[in-house]
Design a protein around this motif. Structure first.
Motif, PDB file in Angstrom:
ATOM      1  N   TYR A 143      40.064  35.972  74.394  1.00  0.00           N
ATOM      2  CA  TYR A 143      41.245  36.159  73.554  1.00  0.00           C
ATOM      3  C   TYR A 143      40.878  37.034  72.361  1.00  0.00           C
ATOM      4  CZ  TYR A 143      44.785  32.909  75.458  1.00  0.00           C
ATOM      5  OH  TYR A 143      45.755  32.293  76.212  1.00  0.00           O
ATOM      6  N   VAL A 144      41.870  37.472  71.622  1.00  0.00           N
ATOM      7  CA  VAL A 144      41.689  38.242  70.390  1.00  0.00           C
ATOM      8  C   VAL A 144      42.575  37.630  69.318  1.00  0.00           C
ATOM      9  CG1 VAL A 144      41.113  40.406  71.575  1.00  0.00           C
ATOM     10  CG2 VAL A 144      43.506  39.900  71.015  1.00  0.00           C
ATOM     11  N   ARG A 145      42.252  37.902  68.078  1.00  0.00           N
ATOM     12  CA  ARG A 145      43.144  37.457  67.010  1.00  0.00           C
ATOM     13  C   ARG A 145      44.473  38.180  67.151  1.00  0.00           C
ATOM     14  NH1 ARG A 145      40.623  35.339  61.740  1.00  0.00           N
ATOM     15  NH2 ARG A 145      38.672  34.468  62.515  1.00  0.00           N
ATOM     16  N   HIS A 146      45.536  37.424  67.095  1.00  0.00           N
ATOM     17  CA  HIS A 146      46.882  37.988  67.190  1.00  0.00           C
ATOM     18  C   HIS A 146      47.091  38.935  66.019  1.00  0.00           C
ATOM     19  CE1 HIS A 146      51.321  37.976  67.039  1.00  0.00           C
ATOM     20  NE2 HIS A 146      51.213  37.827  68.358  1.00  0.00           N
ATOM     21  N   ALA A 147      47.877  39.986  66.213  1.00  0.00           N
ATOM     22  CA  ALA A 147      48.109  40.985  65.164  1.00  0.00           C
ATOM     23  C   ALA A 147      48.582  40.347  63.864  1.00  0.00           C
ATOM     24  CB  ALA A 147      49.115  42.023  65.648  1.00  0.00           C
ATOM     25  N   SER A 148      49.359  39.273  63.953  1.00  0.00           N
ATOM     26  CA  SER A 148      49.876  38.635  62.743  1.00  0.00           C
ATOM     27  C   SER A 148      48.787  37.927  61.939  1.00  0.00           C
ATOM     28  CB  SER A 148      50.985  37.638  63.092  1.00  0.00           C
ATOM     29  OG  SER A 148      50.453  36.538  63.811  1.00  0.00           O
ATOM     30  N   ALA A 149      47.606  37.704  62.534  1.00  0.00           N
ATOM     31  CA  ALA A 149      46.523  37.016  61.828  1.00  0.00           C
ATOM     32  C   ALA A 149      46.059  37.810  60.611  1.00  0.00           C
ATOM     33  CB  ALA A 149      45.355  36.747  62.768  1.00  0.00           C
ATOM     34  N   ALA A 150      46.110  39.133  60.697  1.00  0.00           N
ATOM     35  CA  ALA A 150      45.653  39.974  59.589  1.00  0.00           C
ATOM     36  C   ALA A 150      46.545  39.845  58.360  1.00  0.00           C
ATOM     37  CB  ALA A 150      45.590  41.427  60.037  1.00  0.00           C
ATOM     38  N   GLU A 151      47.791  39.437  58.569  1.00  0.00           N
ATOM     39  CA  GLU A 151      48.746  39.329  57.462  1.00  0.00           C
ATOM     40  C   GLU A 151      48.708  37.963  56.778  1.00  0.00           C
ATOM     41  OE1 GLU A 151      52.397  39.946  59.526  1.00  0.00           O
ATOM     42  OE2 GLU A 151      51.747  41.874  60.335  1.00  0.00           O
ATOM     43  N   ARG A 152      47.921  37.047  57.297  1.00  0.00           N
ATOM     44  CA  ARG A 152      47.909  35.678  56.791  1.00  0.00           C
ATOM     45  C   ARG A 152      46.783  35.463  55.794  1.00  0.00           C
ATOM     46  NH1 ARG A 152      50.492  32.025  59.670  1.00  0.00           N
ATOM     47  NH2 ARG A 152      51.667  32.751  61.447  1.00  0.00           N
ATOM     48  N   PRO A 153      47.019  34.619  54.801  1.00  0.00           N
ATOM     49  CA  PRO A 153      45.909  34.223  53.918  1.00  0.00           C
ATOM     50  C   PRO A 153      44.841  33.501  54.741  1.00  0.00           C
ATOM     51  CG  PRO A 153      48.018  33.503  53.018  1.00  0.00           C
ATOM     52  CD  PRO A 153      48.289  34.014  54.400  1.00  0.00           C
ATOM     53  N   PRO A 154      43.572  33.610  54.355  1.00  0.00           N
ATOM     54  CA  PRO A 154      42.493  32.970  55.127  1.00  0.00           C
ATOM     55  C   PRO A 154      42.652  31.467  55.307  1.00  0.00           C
ATOM     56  CG  PRO A 154      41.595  34.465  53.486  1.00  0.00           C
ATOM     57  CD  PRO A 154      43.075  34.376  53.231  1.00  0.00           C
ATOM     58  N   SER A 155      43.411  30.818  54.447  1.00  0.00           N
ATOM     59  CA  SER A 155      43.588  29.370  54.569  1.00  0.00           C
ATOM     60  C   SER A 155      44.679  28.985  55.567  1.00  0.00           C
ATOM     61  CB  SER A 155      43.918  28.778  53.199  1.00  0.00           C
ATOM     62  OG  SER A 155      45.115  29.354  52.692  1.00  0.00           O
ATOM     63  N   ASP A 156      45.461  29.933  56.041  1.00  0.00           N
ATOM     64  CA  ASP A 156      46.530  29.656  57.009  1.00  0.00           C
ATOM     65  C   ASP A 156      45.974  29.488  58.416  1.00  0.00           C
ATOM     66  OD1 ASP A 156      48.473  29.826  55.084  1.00  0.00           O
ATOM     67  OD2 ASP A 156      49.512  31.548  55.973  1.00  0.00           O
ATOM     68  N   PRO A 157      46.717  28.832  59.300  1.00  0.00           N
ATOM     69  CA  PRO A 157      46.316  28.764  60.707  1.00  0.00           C
ATOM     70  C   PRO A 157      46.140  30.169  61.283  1.00  0.00           C
ATOM     71  CG  PRO A 157      48.079  27.215  60.284  1.00  0.00           C
ATOM     72  CD  PRO A 157      47.940  28.068  59.049  1.00  0.00           C
ATOM     73  N   ILE A 158      45.225  30.291  62.244  1.00  0.00           N
ATOM     74  CA  ILE A 158      44.913  31.576  62.871  1.00  0.00           C
ATOM     75  C   ILE A 158      45.416  31.560  64.316  1.00  0.00           C
ATOM     76  CG2 ILE A 158      43.044  33.098  63.657  1.00  0.00           C
ATOM     77  CD1 ILE A 158      43.375  33.002  60.630  1.00  0.00           C
ATOM     78  N   PRO A 159      46.310  32.492  64.676  1.00  0.00           N
ATOM     79  CA  PRO A 159      46.728  32.588  66.068  1.00  0.00           C
ATOM     80  C   PRO A 159      45.801  33.532  66.845  1.00  0.00           C
ATOM     81  CG  PRO A 159      48.108  34.014  64.724  1.00  0.00           C
ATOM     82  CD  PRO A 159      47.127  33.347  63.801  1.00  0.00           C
TER      83      PRO A 159
END
Length: 115
Positions: A28-44
């Motif tokens: 898998y890869v980090r979903h594109a939306s992961a880059a827009e999230r603060p590091p403390s948020d869940p990671i898709p």
């Protein structure tokens, strides 16, 4: 229909590291939306072609303490998964036709040999 399957979520103390581990383990890869999230948020994380479900790595403070009630089943090479940092929980035997491993935070998953 009352509901439909959307995503899968895994709890993790270090959700950033566990997201990277699962990406390496299952491609898998980090979903594109992961880059827009603060590091403390869940990671898709997502299957690169978009065919599989999203897996969310959710930050939690408590450690895993009991057996999972729900888990992932994967097809793969147990030796490679162990080399990545998984641990053996139960080997295939006369009662089960798969191995049970745990990710680096103890979340169990079943590994089926490729056919």
């Amino acid at each position: 229909m009352t509901a439909r399957f959307k995503d899968l979520a895994l709890d993790a103390n270090d959700h950033q590291a566990l997201a990277d581990w699962w990406c390496a383990a299952i491609g898998y890869v980090r979903h594109a939306s992961a880059a827009e999230r603060p590091p403390s948020d869940p990671i898709p994380i997502a299957e690169p072609a978009g065919k599989g479900p999203l897996i969310w790595l959710n930050p939690v403070t408590e450690p895993k303490t009991v057996k999972n009630r729900m888990h992932l089943d994967v097809v793969g090479d147990r030796a490679e998964l162990l080399a990545l940092g998984a641990t053996m929980v139960r080997e295939e035997d006369e009662d089960i036709r798969w191995d049970i491993l745990a990710d680096p935070e103890g979340n169990e998953f079943c590994v089926f040999a490729p056919e």
